[in-house]
Design an enzyme around this catalytic site. Structure first.
Site, PDB file in Angstrom:
ATOM      1  N   CYS A  64      20.459  17.430   3.800  1.00 48.70           N
ATOM      2  CA  CYS A  64      21.372  16.135   3.617  1.00 48.70           C
ATOM      3  C   CYS A  64      22.372  16.442   2.522  1.00 48.70           C
ATOM      4  O   CYS A  64      23.471  16.172   2.780  1.00 48.70           O
ATOM      5  CB  CYS A  64      20.447  15.017   2.748  1.00 48.70           C
ATOM      6  SG  CYS A  64      19.120  14.521   3.578  1.00 48.70           S
ATOM      7  N   CYS A 117      17.216  16.427  -0.733  1.00 50.99           N
ATOM      8  CA  CYS A 117      17.035  17.311   0.474  1.00 50.99           C
ATOM      9  C   CYS A 117      18.309  18.013   0.402  1.00 50.99           C
ATOM     10  O   CYS A 117      19.214  17.440   0.681  1.00 50.99           O
ATOM     11  CB  CYS A 117      16.696  16.409   1.513  1.00 50.99           C
ATOM     12  SG  CYS A 117      16.974  17.189   3.138  1.00 50.99           S
TER      13      CYS A 117
END
Length: 467
Positions: free
Chosen positions: A390, A387
């Site tokens: 993230c 991600c």
């Protein structure tokens, strides 16, 4: 509900036994909803050996008391015979270097009144302009989710007046919307993802619309979403929806601007002096429902403004779900673990690597969640290494951990994608990646960090307010 035919500004009239492509707009006008106006001239059409393929976009069964405008029976240049199976993959190759105008002309020629343009209220107006330029009759439909911006509704009206058409609106089922709102509230998508709301408000109405067609035209472009649309062909057998004849392969999907850059679309719109959605001047690029769309910053990709709180790869609402490759779809649906090797083990490099961070296993976070009297508070990020949201907060989160080392505050991480995702959604409030939870000393229930601002100072303010 009566549905008005959508044609180009040059209306079609019957003369003798043939259908001229265009006549004066005064010869035949689209009737208002609830009324029928007969054309001044009539013709007898021999329908033997031909299948009447004219149906409204809304394929719901016709009621006895419904009034269908007579104009809907004379929309196409000719009533279409059922075509032999065609190799649309080969056709896509032949048209790959064709202009949007050529592709649009081919689509309208092949499918007549059995094809319609899907208009979203954004730059899809280019499709309507191309259709008008072909000189052929055309139809336009749009999905009114009930959650659109006021500017979008005004734009619909401007487009109808500019082209002299009537957009065929599709609405979600009122009972389904009511059930969703009553059970989950108006903004459940912020917590559990946009897919359920989109399914009720967009996908199911679209499915009903397409059941009355043999083909549809979309404004998909390869540069809109490199993760999901980079290989969109100019024409394809629709991989998700069914058309008039039912079954796999019964619907053809045309994407005339698939190979066009976004900037070239806008150059075209300016050159043709067509109406545009007022939201574009406010920084909106890709426009959807009001709660799920926001302006993008300079340098951001246009799809960053859609469902911005979710995983970067989950940027499809379901209308074009067939774009998702198998590995991407797995990650969007929560079963992916990043890139995987042949034996199924994840090869994606991990993130949040620091000796000041505690790495929690499934057992570790289950034990942490059970404790009611902890010796110290914990801050835990639920993440997925693939991600990019993230990845973007990695430096600040590691810096926070190092700053709080030895302070009596534990900073930890728990990888919550793949097989752990259902547990994290059920027990740990996971809605999207990353999710940050604060576990207080004297409470078993974690507190979710709600802000999208994840710099060190903002995270420190959150911690200091609770510990």
């Amino acid at each position: 509900m009566a549905f008005a035919l959508t044609t180009s500004s040059s209306s079609t009239a019957i003369s003798g036994s043939s259908f001229p492509r265009s006549t004066s707009s005064s010869d035949l006008k689209v009737p208002q909803i609830g009324s029928v106006r007969l054309p001044e001239r009539h013709a007898t059409v021999n329908l033997s050996r031909r299948r009447c393929a004219v149906k409204a976009v809304n394929a719901d069964p016709k009621r006895n008391d419904s009034i269908v405008p007579l104009a809907a029976t004379v929309a196409a240049p000719e009533l279409l015979e059922k075509e032999e199976a065609e190799d649309f993959q080969q056709l896509a190759k032949e048209l790959d270097n064709a202009s949007p105008l050529e592709i649009m002309d081919k689509a309208l020629e092949k499918f007549g009144d059995d094809i319609a343009i899907a208009f979203s209220g954004a730059e899809d107006v280019a499709l309507i302009e191309y259709a008008k330029l072909t000189g052929r009759p055309f139809r336009v439909f749009s999905l009114d989710t009930g959650r659109l911006n006021p500017e979008t509704y005004r734009f619909f009206s401007e487009v109808e007046k500019h082209y002299g058409i009537r957009i065929e609106y599709m609405f979600p089922d009122a009972v389904e919307v009511q059930a969703l709102v009553r059970s989950k509230g108006l903004f459940s998508f912020y917590e559990d993802g946009h897919q359920e709301c989109c399914r009720v408000r967009k996908v199911r109405p679209l499915r009903r619309a397409l059941k009355g067609l043999r083909a549809w035209i979309t404004g998909q472009r390869k540069d809109q979403s490199p993760g999901t649309r980079s290989e969109v062909p100019v024409v394809q057998v629709d991989p998700v929806f069914e058309g008039l004849d039912g079954g796999i392969g019964s619907l053809v999907k045309w994407n005339p601007v698939a190979n066009v850059d976004g900037k070239d679309i806008w150059n075209f719109l300016r050159a043709m002096n067509v109406p545009v959605n007022g939201l574009h001047s406010q920084g909106y690029v890709s426009i959807g429902c009001e709660p799920c769309t926001r302006p993008v910053l300079p340098g951001q990709h246009e799809r960053e403004g859609r469902w911005w709180w979710e995983d970067a790869k989950a940027k499809e609402c379901g209308l074009h779900k067939g774009n998702l490759k198998e590995d991407t779809a797995a990650q969007v649906n929560g079963i992916g673990n990043g890139a995987a090797s042949a034996n199924g083990s994840a090869t994606e490099s991990d993130i949040f690597n620091s000796q000041s961070l505690v790495t929690l296993s499934r057992t570790g976070i289950e034990n942490l969640a059970r404790l009611e009297n902890r010796k110290e508070p914990w801050l835990v990020v639920l993440y997925a290494p693939w991600c990019r949201f993230c990845q973007a907060m990695e430096d600040s989160y590691v810096e926070l951990a190092e700053k709080l080392a030895g302070s009596g505050m534990k900073i930890a991480k728990f990888r919550a994608d793949g097989e752990q995702k259902e547990y994290a959604k059920r027990e740990l409030q996971l809605g999207s990646f990353p999710t940050i939870l604060f576990f207080p000393k004297h409470s078993s229930k974690p507190i979710k960090y709600a802000s999208e601002t994840r710099d060190v100072d903002s995270l420190m303010a959150f911690i200091n307010a609770l510990r």
